[in-house]
Every structure is written in C-alpha cells, then in structure tokens.
Design an enzyme around this catalytic site. Structure first.
Site, PDB file in Angstrom:
ATOM      1  N   GLY A  67     -27.883  24.047  33.122  1.00  0.00           N
ATOM      2  CA  GLY A  67     -28.894  24.601  34.023  1.00  0.00           C
ATOM      3  C   GLY A  67     -28.331  25.736  34.856  1.00  0.00           C
ATOM      4  CB  THR A  68     -25.030  26.180  36.493  1.00  0.00           C
ATOM      5  OG1 THR A  68     -25.167  24.969  37.242  1.00  0.00           O
ATOM      6  CG2 THR A  68     -24.318  27.231  37.316  1.00  0.00           C
TER       7      THR A  68
ATOM      8  CG  ASN B 106     -31.767  19.046  43.587  1.00  0.00           C
ATOM      9  OD1 ASN B 106     -32.459  19.962  44.032  1.00  0.00           O
ATOM     10  ND2 ASN B 106     -30.521  18.865  43.970  1.00  0.00           N
TER      11      ASN B 106
ATOM     12  CB  SER C 135     -29.929  21.151  32.756  1.00  0.00           C
ATOM     13  OG  SER C 135     -28.703  20.498  32.532  1.00  0.00           O
ATOM     14  N   GLY C 136     -29.867  19.966  29.617  1.00  0.00           N
ATOM     15  CA  GLY C 136     -29.921  18.792  28.737  1.00  0.00           C
ATOM     16  C   GLY C 136     -29.544  17.478  29.403  1.00  0.00           C
ATOM     17  CG  HIS C 137     -26.410  17.038  32.606  1.00  0.00           C
ATOM     18  ND1 HIS C 137     -26.177  16.327  33.755  1.00  0.00           N
ATOM     19  CD2 HIS C 137     -26.430  18.336  32.969  1.00  0.00           C
ATOM     20  CE1 HIS C 137     -26.062  17.177  34.775  1.00  0.00           C
ATOM     21  NE2 HIS C 137     -26.202  18.396  34.318  1.00  0.00           N
TER      22      HIS C 137
ATOM     23  CB  THR D 284     -19.964  30.260  17.567  1.00  0.00           C
ATOM     24  OG1 THR D 284     -19.273  31.410  17.078  1.00  0.00           O
ATOM     25  CG2 THR D 284     -20.405  29.389  16.404  1.00  0.00           C
TER      26      THR D 284
ATOM     27  CB  CYS E  89     -23.531  14.530  45.244  1.00  0.00           C
ATOM     28  SG  CYS E  89     -25.190  14.904  45.750  1.00  0.00           S
TER      29      CYS E  89
HETATM   30  N1  PLP Z   1     -31.103  23.017  39.185  1.00  0.00           N
HETATM   31  C1  PLP Z   1     -31.388  21.812  39.686  1.00  0.00           C
HETATM   32  C2  PLP Z   1     -32.675  21.618  40.411  1.00  0.00           C
HETATM   33  C3  PLP Z   1     -30.489  20.754  39.533  1.00  0.00           C
HETATM   34  O1  PLP Z   1     -30.781  19.559  40.053  1.00  0.00           O
HETATM   35  C4  PLP Z   1     -29.276  20.993  38.844  1.00  0.00           C
HETATM   36  C5  PLP Z   1     -28.273  19.925  38.705  1.00  0.00           C
HETATM   37  O2  PLP Z   1     -28.245  18.979  39.474  1.00  0.00           O
HETATM   38  C6  PLP Z   1     -29.042  22.268  38.320  1.00  0.00           C
HETATM   39  C7  PLP Z   1     -29.968  23.248  38.515  1.00  0.00           C
HETATM   40  C8  PLP Z   1     -27.769  22.588  37.583  1.00  0.00           C
HETATM   41  O3  PLP Z   1     -27.829  22.070  36.281  1.00  0.00           O
HETATM   42  P1  PLP Z   1     -26.458  21.849  35.460  1.00  0.00           P
HETATM   43  O4  PLP Z   1     -25.789  20.664  36.045  1.00  0.00           O
HETATM   44  O5  PLP Z   1     -26.911  21.618  34.057  1.00  0.00           O
HETATM   45  O6  PLP Z   1     -25.678  23.084  35.600  1.00  0.00           O
END
Ligand code: PLP
Length: 399
Positions: A73-74, A153, A203-205, A241, A329
């Site tokens: 996601g970042t 979040n 984001s996948g995780h 890749t 966190c």
């Molecule tokens: N955006 C939001 C709202 C999130 O909660 C998070 C991760 O907690 C991210 C972005 C970042 O995602 P990633 O951990 O896949 O980089």
C-alpha cells in the site's frame, strides 16, 4: 504455540490457505519470466493478465490496463502521489486529511519541507467523519492533487471519497484525486469507475494475501512519472520483474474477499457489535471513540479512561489476545494517535484507546473469551491507576 485470538486485522491478516495454494505452483513449477518469448514464460504472462482482470473487477475499474501491481500500500500511495506531482511540476498545492496513514502524511511532510509544496489538511468531526465543508474553497488552479483515504485504519470510519472527487473536479478538472483504499478493500465494495477518482491504492496483506504485494488503479489518460524506472513492465509505470506468485495470490485474495462481502461481512459486523456492546456494558470506564454507522464492519475503537493503552495490550497479549493502540504501532513512539487527537478524543482516554479489528476468521468463541477476559484486565489496571478519585467518580456516574 498457545492459542492466539487475533483481533488486529487492520494491522495485517492471516494469509488464506486457499491463497497459498494458488501461489505455490509459481515458485518451483511455473517460474518462467513473464517477459520471455518462449511459452514457458508466456503462460505466466497470461496468468498475470487474468490476475489483472480480477483486480480490475475488484476495484471496479473499466479497463485492465488501469491496474498496476506494486509491492504494498505504501508503494501504491508513493507511486500515485509522487508520480502525479512529478508529471506536473508547476503546480505546488496539495490537499489531504489530518488522519491519513503515515505512508501518505509523512510523504506530504517531506514534500512540504524538502520540495516547497503547500499542503492543506481537512479536519474530521468528533465522530471521526470527514468534514468536506472547506474543500471547495481550498481547491484552486494551483492544486495538483487531493488525496483521502476510503476508510480510516484506526476508527474504520468510511470517508465520502466519491463526493470529495466530485467537489474537486467541479472546481478544477485538472486536479488529480488519489484514494488510499487499503482499509476499505475487502470490507466494502469498491467501484471506482462510477467516481471521478484518478488513482486508488490497495494492499494485499490487509485482505488475506501475503505481505509484499499491492495494486494501484490509474485511470486511463492520467499522466504519471514512474517511481521505479527500468524495464517496460506494468506498461512502463513500474519497472521490475513481476512478483508472479504474489500477484496470483493477490488476485485469489480479491476473489475470496468479494465472495465474502455479503453474509460474511454481516456476520463480522454482528461479532464486532457484540464485542463493542459487551465492553461498554461491562467496563464502566470504557468509551466508544466513534459510533458512526458508516464504518467498515470489522473495526471498533474503544477508549479506557485513566488507563494506559500499552499496558492493556501487554496484559491482553499475556492472554493470547492481539489488538492495537492507535499510538505506538504507527509511529514507533508512545505519542497519542494523530487520528484520535484530530477527533478531539478527551485526554482521559487518548492514551488508553484500543482498536479491535476482526476478520472472516474471527469466531464467536474468540469474542466470548475476549469479553470474559478484558473486563478483568481493565479492573486490574484500574486498581493500579494513579487516578483513583476520577475512576470512582466515573463509576458512580455510570452506576
Ligand atoms: N494505508 C492505510 C490506510 C493503511 O492502514 C496502511 C497499513 O496499515 C497502509 C496504507 C500501508 O500499507 P502497506 O503496509 O501495505 O504498505
């Protein structure tokens, strides 16, 4: 290992075994490079196209080439934000919200201090909902980008990003709109084509795929300078890749998440509501930080007055219960959460707020166990709190 009650699914999720199963052939059997000319690689390329189609449908994009795969996601947020700004260097104004994730806020701080951008921040109301009132007046002909999250979040509150995009585009059609949908994906339906949003990251995780994979929607025609420069992968928008097994895993996770949006989301919401109501009933110094109905179904954020959040987490951890405070966190420090601060959560529970986030793997028994153990933990901590008078007053008030 002792039994773990995992109520921190907004931090990360367990990888679904069905996702792992789909990924496995792409490590040791179908390991060809998708850019190769021979069939062994070409077959893999075909699987990536299928995965991209799945992502197109999951995000609700119109075209398959509007989706690129990223590592998280970042990276999706950084690609969108830096990509748009670099492609349009003359405009130096950005608008965002005070409660974005660190991956967005820290980048904006960097753009402000290092590169001369002016960033305006939208406020949230005391219930965590986004206040769009000042937006129209904030947008001007220098506004290059407006960004907001689809769901927060920490509180789970859903933001009206469709409305935000509408306001922005009416005022300045050239301004680009980026939506961080990392916490909304898999929890509510996304349908980007029926909005005026230009870019959307996931984001996948957070949706039961592994860590290390994400995706970004880039509306056709959006000018974007790539973050990673090199080969021609991802239509020249993200060189490197392709991470084939993880792309396949993400697509499977999206399919499963879509399948679970109906009845399963209702079940998760009921469990969340049971947890929330049970805590509020049985813990006199508990305070719901937001009760808006427009929240993703899996999240609640509860403040425990006059108690330290990190202590609650440590005691819960001893019982195998995983949750999180909005503070440490994200920042790695004990600062109070920027989200709760922006909401004006009183200082009495600013440091004692805990986020519980459920998933489709959360069971009734786990919620029952948490409801049994949590009041005991809080009672123990209340007894050692230096705020005995305040706690007694609160107890009398709630009696
Ligand atoms: N955006 C939001 C709202 C999130 O909660 C998070 C991760 O907690 C991210 C972005 C970042 O995602 P990633 O951990 O896949 O980089």
């Amino acid at each position: 290992m002792e039994k773990i009650i995992y109520l921190d699914n907004n931090a990360t999720t367990k990888v679904d075994e069905k996702v792992v199963e789909k990924m496995l052939p792409y490590f040791c059997k179908e390991y060809g490079n998708p850019s190769s000319t021979y069939t062994f690689g070409g077959n893999v390329q075909y699987k990536i196209i299928e995965a991209r189609e799945t992502l197109r449908d999951f995000i609700g994009a119109s075209r398959v080439n509007e989706i690129i795969f990223t590592s998280c996601g970042t990276e999706s947020a950084n690609t969108a934000i830096k990509g748009v700004l670099t492609a349009n260097k003359t405009k130096k104004h950005i608008i965002t919200t005070k409660v974005e994730h660190a991956c967005v806020l820290t980048l904006y701080k960097n753009l402000e201090t290092q590169f001369g951008y002016k960033v305006d921040y939208l406020d949230v109301n005391s219930d965590g909902s986004l206040d769009l009132t000042p937006l129209e007046n904030m947008v001007n002909d220098q506004t290059a980008l407006v960004s907001c999250m689809a769901a927060n979040n920490e509180t789970g509150v859903i933001f009206p990003y469709e409305k935000l995009a509408e306001i922005v585009k009416t005022k300045n059609p050239n301004t680009k709109v980026f939506v961080d949908a990392v916490q909304a994906a898999g929890k509510i339906k996304l349908d980007v084509k029926n909005t005026q949003v230009d870019l959307m990251g996931i984001s996948g995780h957070k949706i039961h795929a592994p860590k290390g994979i994400g995706a970004l929607y880039i509306k056709s025609g959006t000018l974007l300078s790539p973050l990673l420069i090199g080969g021609h992968q991802e239509a020249g928008k993200r060189a490197g890749t392709e991470n084939v097994p993880y792309i396949i895993g993400l697509a499977e996770a999206c399919k499963l998440a879509s399948d679970n949006l109906g009845d399963e989301a209702t079940r998760v919401k009921q469990l969340r509501d049971t947890l929330e109501a049970g805590i509020l009933k049985n813990v006199y110094n508990a305070r719901l930080n937001t009760n808006v109905s427009n929240r993703v179904p899996n999240t609640t954020n509860i403040g425990f007055e006059y108690v330290e959040g990190e202590l609650i987490l440590l005691h819960l951890s001893d019982l195998g219960i995983c949750a999180s405070s909005g503070s440490a966190c994200t920042s790695g420090s004990l600062d109070a959460s920027h989200v709760l601060k922006a909401m004006g959560v009183p200082f009495t529970c600013l440091h004692g707020s805990i986020r519980f986030s459920l998933s489709r793997f959360t069971t009734n028994e786990e919620i029952d166990y948490t409801l049994k153990m949590l009041p005991q933990v809080i009672n123990k901590l209340n007894n050692i709190s230096p705020f005995q008078k305040e706690l007694n007053d609160l107890k009398k008030l709630k009696a």
